[in-house]
Design a protein around this motif. Sequence first.
Motif, PDB file in Angstrom:
ATOM      1  N   GLY A 158       0.804  -1.203   0.000  1.00 61.32           N
ATOM      2  CA  GLY A 158       0.000   0.000   0.000  1.00 61.32           C
ATOM      3  C   GLY A 158       0.837   1.252   0.000  1.00 61.32           C
ATOM      4  N   HIS A 161      -2.477   6.223   1.107  1.00 63.75           N
ATOM      5  CA  HIS A 161      -3.935   6.226   0.991  1.00 63.75           C
ATOM      6  C   HIS A 161      -4.564   4.910   1.444  1.00 63.75           C
ATOM      7  N   THR A 162      -3.906   3.807   1.155  1.00 68.90           N
ATOM      8  CA  THR A 162      -4.481   2.496   1.491  1.00 68.90           C
ATOM      9  C   THR A 162      -3.372   1.569   1.963  1.00 68.90           C
ATOM     10  N   GLN A 163      -3.653   0.842   3.011  1.00 71.10           N
ATOM     11  CA  GLN A 163      -2.732  -0.154   3.521  1.00 71.10           C
ATOM     12  C   GLN A 163      -3.460  -1.489   3.612  1.00 71.10           C
ATOM     13  N   VAL A 187      -7.891  -4.460   5.038  1.00 71.30           N
ATOM     14  CA  VAL A 187      -7.729  -3.230   4.263  1.00 71.30           C
ATOM     15  C   VAL A 187      -8.042  -2.030   5.148  1.00 71.30           C
ATOM     16  N   SER A 188      -7.135  -1.059   5.136  1.00 74.69           N
ATOM     17  CA  SER A 188      -7.320   0.178   5.895  1.00 74.69           C
ATOM     18  C   SER A 188      -7.250   1.357   4.928  1.00 74.69           C
ATOM     19  N   THR A 189      -8.142   2.325   5.148  1.00 78.19           N
ATOM     20  CA  THR A 189      -8.198   3.527   4.321  1.00 78.19           C
ATOM     21  C   THR A 189      -8.150   4.760   5.216  1.00 78.19           C
ATOM     22  N   LEU A 197      -5.193   6.138   9.363  1.00 83.22           N
ATOM     23  CA  LEU A 197      -5.913   5.102   8.635  1.00 83.22           C
ATOM     24  C   LEU A 197      -6.830   4.354   9.594  1.00 83.22           C
ATOM     25  N   SER A 200     -11.325  -0.703   7.088  1.00 87.34           N
ATOM     26  CA  SER A 200     -12.491  -0.505   6.224  1.00 87.34           C
ATOM     27  C   SER A 200     -13.126  -1.815   5.784  1.00 87.34           C
TER      28      SER A 200
END
Length: 369
Positions: A158, A161-163, A187-189, A197, A200
């Motif tokens: 990631g 923005h996203t991990q 998923v993290s946002t 973050l 999500s």
Amino acid sequence: MRLSLTRIESYVLSATLLGVGVALAVIAAVIMLADFVELSRTLGVGAELGFSQTLRLTLLHAPSVILLLLPFAFLFGVLGAFVNLNRRSELIAMRAAGVSAWRFIFPAAGAAVVIGLVAITILNPVASALAAQYERDVEALRRGAAVASGKEIWLRQGDSHTQIVIHAHRQVSQGETLVLTGVSLFVSTPSKDHKGLEFSRRIEAQQAKLTPGAWLLTGAREATPGAEALRYDSLTLPTTLEGRTALERFTSPKAVPFWGLWDAISRTELAGFPATGYRLQLDELLATPLLLAAMSVLAAAFSLRLIRLGGLAGLAGSGVALGFVLFFFNQFCRALGEAGAIPPMAAAWTPPVLALLSGFTLLCYTEDG
């Protein structure tokens, strides 16, 4: 600046290189014999390993171990060469003719630097490739085939923005393609206040295959907070990971060739993992020429005592003992560097610098009084 060597300097240099070659041959023979016996004992019975297969594995593993012990080859080789010259009174004749010890020690140290550069730029990549093949062959023999690694896998990919954190129960080898089974993706946002973050969604899949630019998930189930779970026969998830390097953080830094360490460091840090091991390995390789030169100077300094004064054997033995002390000190610094107690550069460069300064100090005391 004079670059050519005099006849005396060339003679001492050839004797030094011969001594290093003999010491390296002896060390290599001992290593290969011990490795051959160990492989026969640990793998020979269960895997029905024959003589030719055992010899092949021994030859694959030997270069990486020999490179690790190359400083000892210079320590023993240079020490033996100078003690031999001293016993034949050749050093006495040279010094009586007005030739300073600095003149025939520096060419040997220069040769050590050149050999060190060749070792890290050419021999290290070859040894790393052979060591990787050795690990694959041993793993295949232990399992009967190149199947699963048996270890749980944790990956992360990631950007800001996203991990995505990826957990898998096992890795399955399908040629060069990375395939994971029992996969969970978290998923993290970015949060609503954009201060960090937040979780999500979670995706679980029976299998995840890493294709160019994407994960191909089979038998996937996606769950988001406050919503009903969705099921997919197949699902594609973008990725920046590559099959060749996705699991590189699970690989020992010593298995990564010299020319690939910079790339490994950048990819590891980009994925959010610490690259201390790779940085330490890179600094240690860069310090190898200095370490070999330091061992050469140190060994020569311990063997310049006039033989008629006696005590040459004790002094040479002290040089060998100091070499072992430096080796263990080097391992101690490496352990501190791996633990993050000291910077990788300090852990890698401190032992060779101290060894070189010790050699110069002893040489100044012996030669100049």
